[in-house]
Design an enzyme around this catalytic site. Structure first.
Site, PDB file in Angstrom:
ATOM      1  N   SER A  47       0.809  -1.244  -0.051  1.00  0.00           N
ATOM      2  CA  SER A  47      -0.099  -0.123   0.124  1.00  0.00           C
ATOM      3  C   SER A  47       0.999   1.268  -0.029  1.00  0.00           C
ATOM      4  CB  SER A  47      -0.781  -0.016   1.263  1.00  0.00           C
ATOM      5  OG  SER A  47      -1.731   1.273   1.334  1.00  0.00           O
ATOM      6  N   TYR A  85      -2.877  -0.910   9.483  1.00  0.00           N
ATOM      7  CA  TYR A  85      -2.781  -1.431   8.168  1.00  0.00           C
ATOM      8  C   TYR A  85      -1.567  -0.909   7.553  1.00  0.00           C
ATOM      9  CZ  TYR A  85      -4.290  -1.494   3.454  1.00  0.00           C
ATOM     10  OH  TYR A  85      -4.630  -1.852   1.966  1.00  0.00           O
ATOM     11  N   ASN A  98      -4.411   4.838  -3.801  1.00  0.00           N
ATOM     12  CA  ASN A  98      -5.856   4.763  -3.574  1.00  0.00           C
ATOM     13  C   ASN A  98      -6.709   3.972  -4.695  1.00  0.00           C
ATOM     14  OD1 ASN A  98      -4.634   6.589  -1.350  1.00  0.00           O
ATOM     15  ND2 ASN A  98      -6.804   6.148  -0.633  1.00  0.00           N
ATOM     16  N   VAL A 114     -14.123   7.028  -2.890  1.00  0.00           N
ATOM     17  CA  VAL A 114     -14.659   7.031  -4.251  1.00  0.00           C
ATOM     18  C   VAL A 114     -16.061   6.172  -4.347  1.00  0.00           C
ATOM     19  CG1 VAL A 114     -14.676   6.509  -6.534  1.00  0.00           C
ATOM     20  CG2 VAL A 114     -12.701   7.447  -5.407  1.00  0.00           C
ATOM     21  N   ARG A 168      -9.868  10.894  11.587  1.00  0.00           N
ATOM     22  CA  ARG A 168      -9.165   9.870  12.144  1.00  0.00           C
ATOM     23  C   ARG A 168      -7.853   9.859  12.175  1.00  0.00           C
ATOM     24  NH1 ARG A 168     -12.240   5.472   8.521  1.00  0.00           N
ATOM     25  NH2 ARG A 168     -11.036   6.580   6.913  1.00  0.00           N
ATOM     26  N   ASP A 224      -5.679   8.357   9.401  1.00  0.00           N
ATOM     27  CA  ASP A 224      -5.402   8.895   8.186  1.00  0.00           C
ATOM     28  C   ASP A 224      -4.351   9.865   8.045  1.00  0.00           C
ATOM     29  OD1 ASP A 224      -7.834   7.482   7.303  1.00  0.00           O
ATOM     30  OD2 ASP A 224      -9.117   9.005   8.131  1.00  0.00           O
TER      31      ASP A 224
END
Length: 305
Positions: free
Chosen positions: A117, A142, A171, A185, A266, A269
């Site tokens: 990621s 994550y 993303n 999205v 959050r 993020d």
């Protein structure tokens, strides 16, 4: 040319699209997941096996003749991973360790392509776009899980000669994306279609690099069929879009007056994430990531079929 046999571990949003892209390249594709729907659509040259990837005995038989393995096993999304570290361990890392151990003992020069990621491993940085040599500082569990997976693989590359490529994906969005827990999205589009307000975390200024899943799949497939590994490569567009800009783009495409419900940001993020794709352009010279407006238009049509 001998037909390549590629095993795709995981049948989620990205894994399913990668399998289709590999079929387009005339590969023999085997999809592996713990559970498979009875009505699962299989294209010519594609088969599916219901196997728990963490079960090394069953997995070894499938990987024994693989030319390449794409690791697309899903991980809990950032918000879920933050409150359930053991869930991420069991869903993401244990299957990965099973996979690389199977490849180690097989004695076969199988190419492992790990889907990491780019949106989570870097964390908050002072410089955009983010290149692959930036020091990863993930702020979410994550991101830690994805980075730990990279490090496990790197250790096997160093000590056992494992052939591996690690693709840090931005993303991803597009047709088939779950509407909950996997990106703004899909969540914004679903809200627009249902005439509901979309939840927006923070003040809307957070920036992300949105890349269409079809482009991701083509890049992953291109890397998987190569004879050589490519190291660590960012997969994105190199273009940043704020959440409010994303909402505006969806309004423009859908014609729906999408309302936003602002809630506190959050901690999982990052403030801004845009990937430097210089290395990607060298690695896959034919790559031309589609513009966000085009991708959103295609995704909106798919959602409303």
């Amino acid at each position: 040319m001998t037909q390549r046999r590629v095993v795709v571990l995981g049948r989620g949003f990205i894994g399913s699209e990668v399998a289709r892209a590999l079929c387009d390249r005339s590969c023999e594709v085997v999809m592996v997941a713990r559970s498979l729907p009875a009505d699962m659509e299989l294209r010519p040259g594609m088969s599916a096996r219901p196997i728990d990837v963490a079960n090394r005995l069953d997995l070894a038989a499938v990987l024994a003749t693989a030319d390449a393995v794409v690791y697309a096993v899903g991980s809990p999304p950032p918000a879920a991973a933050a409150s359930a570290h053991d869930l991420g361990l069991h869903q993401s890392l244990l299957p990965l360790l099973s996979t690389i151990e199977c490849l180690r003992v097989s004695g076969r020069d199988t190419h492992l392509v790990y889907l990491s990621s780019g949106g989570a491993v870097y964390g908050n940085t002072d410089r955009l776009p983010i290149s692959e040599d930036a020091l990863p500082r993930p702020v979410s569990a994550y991101g830690v899980l994805k980075l730990t997976g990279e490090q496990f693989i790197a250790s096997y590359v160093q000590t056992h000669g494992l052939r591996a490529s690690m693709l840090r994906i931005a993303n991803a969005y597009g047709p088939g994306q779950p509407v909950k827990g996997q990106g703004a999205v899909a969540a914004f589009m679903f809200a627009a279609r249902e005439g509901q307000p979309a939840t927006l975390y923070g003040d809307g200024s957070s920036v992300r690099d949105y890349v269409h899943v079809g482009d991701v799949a083509d890049i992953v497939a291109d890397v998987a069929v190569r004879d050589e590994s490519v190291g660590t490569v960012n997969v994105g567009t190199g273009v940043g879009t704020s959440l409010t800009e994303l909402a505006d783009a969806i309004r423009a495409v859908s014609g729906v007056p999408l309302d936003l419900e602002f809630v506190p940001a959050r901690s999982v993020d990052v403030r801004a994430n845009v990937l430097d794709i210089t290395s990607l352009r060298r690695t896959v010279p034919t790559v031309t990531p589609r513009e966000l407006h085009t991708g959103i238009e295609q995704t909106w049509r798919s959602l409303n079929r």
